[in-house]
Design a protein around this motif. Structure first.
Motif, PDB file in Angstrom:
ATOM      1  N   ARG A  55       1.314   5.133   7.411  1.00 46.64           N
ATOM      2  CA  ARG A  55       0.079   4.244   7.096  1.00 46.64           C
ATOM      3  C   ARG A  55      -0.994   5.139   6.476  1.00 46.64           C
ATOM      4  NH1 ARG A  55       1.153   1.737  12.374  1.00 46.64           N
ATOM      5  NH2 ARG A  55       2.091  -0.352  11.714  1.00 46.64           N
ATOM      6  N   ILE A  56      -1.177   6.497   6.796  1.00 47.16           N
ATOM      7  CA  ILE A  56      -2.007   7.491   6.359  1.00 47.16           C
ATOM      8  C   ILE A  56      -1.456   7.581   4.722  1.00 47.16           C
ATOM      9  CG2 ILE A  56      -2.645   9.873   6.154  1.00 47.16           C
ATOM     10  CD1 ILE A  56      -2.457  10.040   8.964  1.00 47.16           C
ATOM     11  N   LEU A  57      -0.353   7.675   4.479  1.00 45.88           N
ATOM     12  CA  LEU A  57       0.036   7.738   3.109  1.00 45.88           C
ATOM     13  C   LEU A  57      -0.154   6.285   2.252  1.00 45.88           C
ATOM     14  CD1 LEU A  57       3.335   9.537   3.195  1.00 45.88           C
ATOM     15  CD2 LEU A  57       1.370  10.722   2.484  1.00 45.88           C
ATOM     16  N   GLY A  58       0.068   5.355   2.823  1.00 43.63           N
ATOM     17  CA  GLY A  58      -0.408   4.184   2.434  1.00 43.63           C
ATOM     18  C   GLY A  58      -1.903   3.860   1.994  1.00 43.63           C
ATOM     19  N   VAL A  59      -2.758   4.210   2.726  1.00 44.44           N
ATOM     20  CA  VAL A  59      -4.170   4.334   2.718  1.00 44.44           C
ATOM     21  C   VAL A  59      -4.543   5.353   1.582  1.00 44.44           C
ATOM     22  CG1 VAL A  59      -6.385   4.802   3.627  1.00 44.44           C
ATOM     23  CG2 VAL A  59      -4.490   3.635   5.005  1.00 44.44           C
ATOM     24  N   GLY A  60      -3.895   6.371   1.669  1.00 48.61           N
ATOM     25  CA  GLY A  60      -3.942   7.395   0.657  1.00 48.61           C
ATOM     26  C   GLY A  60      -3.561   6.934  -0.798  1.00 48.61           C
ATOM     27  N   ALA A  61      -2.623   6.194  -1.094  1.00 52.47           N
ATOM     28  CA  ALA A  61      -1.890   5.725  -2.347  1.00 52.47           C
ATOM     29  C   ALA A  61      -3.003   4.666  -2.643  1.00 52.47           C
ATOM     30  CB  ALA A  61      -0.726   4.976  -2.132  1.00 52.47           C
ATOM     31  N   CYS A  62      -3.417   3.701  -1.853  1.00 49.09           N
ATOM     32  CA  CYS A  62      -4.480   2.543  -2.068  1.00 49.09           C
ATOM     33  C   CYS A  62      -5.888   3.559  -2.669  1.00 49.09           C
ATOM     34  CB  CYS A  62      -4.766   1.771  -0.990  1.00 49.09           C
ATOM     35  SG  CYS A  62      -3.495   0.693  -0.764  1.00 49.09           S
ATOM     36  N   LEU A  63      -6.141   4.443  -2.000  1.00 37.99           N
ATOM     37  CA  LEU A  63      -7.312   5.178  -2.360  1.00 37.99           C
ATOM     38  C   LEU A  63      -7.415   5.720  -3.498  1.00 37.99           C
ATOM     39  CD1 LEU A  63     -10.256   5.641  -1.366  1.00 37.99           C
ATOM     40  CD2 LEU A  63      -9.516   7.492  -0.405  1.00 37.99           C
ATOM     41  N   LEU A  64      -6.034   6.453  -3.901  1.00 38.95           N
ATOM     42  CA  LEU A  64      -5.898   7.051  -5.122  1.00 38.95           C
ATOM     43  C   LEU A  64      -6.081   6.044  -6.390  1.00 38.95           C
ATOM     44  CD1 LEU A  64      -5.514   9.710  -6.503  1.00 38.95           C
ATOM     45  CD2 LEU A  64      -3.094   9.357  -6.129  1.00 38.95           C
ATOM     46  N   GLY A  65      -5.380   5.061  -6.148  1.00 37.88           N
ATOM     47  CA  GLY A  65      -5.260   3.960  -7.124  1.00 37.88           C
ATOM     48  C   GLY A  65      -6.309   3.182  -7.556  1.00 37.88           C
ATOM     49  N   LEU A  66      -7.236   3.011  -6.485  1.00 37.48           N
ATOM     50  CA  LEU A  66      -8.620   2.191  -6.786  1.00 37.48           C
ATOM     51  C   LEU A  66      -9.483   3.302  -7.219  1.00 37.48           C
ATOM     52  CD1 LEU A  66     -10.335  -0.048  -6.027  1.00 37.48           C
ATOM     53  CD2 LEU A  66     -11.128   1.015  -3.809  1.00 37.48           C
ATOM     54  N   LEU A  67      -9.426   4.509  -6.991  1.00 34.97           N
ATOM     55  CA  LEU A  67     -10.413   5.624  -7.314  1.00 34.97           C
ATOM     56  C   LEU A  67     -10.236   5.625  -9.012  1.00 34.97           C
ATOM     57  CD1 LEU A  67     -10.947   8.120  -4.574  1.00 34.97           C
ATOM     58  CD2 LEU A  67     -12.650   6.499  -5.592  1.00 34.97           C
TER      59      LEU A  67
END
Length: 86
Positions: A55-67
């Motif tokens: 879940r941490i990696l998923g949030v990180g991927a979403c955040l990176l993609g959004l930024l």
């Protein structure tokens, strides 16, 4: 090799967001494929261990993609990551 141009973020960023969301939703499926991760079980044992790690990696991927999609960070072809500032 893959050359990043200025339009690549419109393709890769939404994919990162979707992959991150899928990682957060299907943590049990990913864990059944990869097995339990020792370091995750050690450091995140009270929060769910390996499931929490995915879940941490998923949030990180979403955040990176959004930024990246919004242009706050820039990823260039020579593997440099730049964060826009004032």
């Amino acid at each position: 090799y893959l050359k990043f141009n200025k339009y690549m973020r419109w393709i890769v960023s939404p994919l990162l967001i979707v992959i991150g969301m899928l990682m957060m939703k299907y943590t049990t499926g990913i864990t059944s494929i990869t097995g339990k991760l020792g370091f995750a079980e050690k450091y995140f044992q009270t929060m769910g261990g390996t499931y929490f790690w995915w879940r941490i990696l998923g949030v990180g991927a979403c955040l990176l993609g959004l930024l990246w999609l919004t242009g706050i960070i820039h990823i260039s072809g020579n593997s440099s990551l730049q964060i826009t500032g004032n």
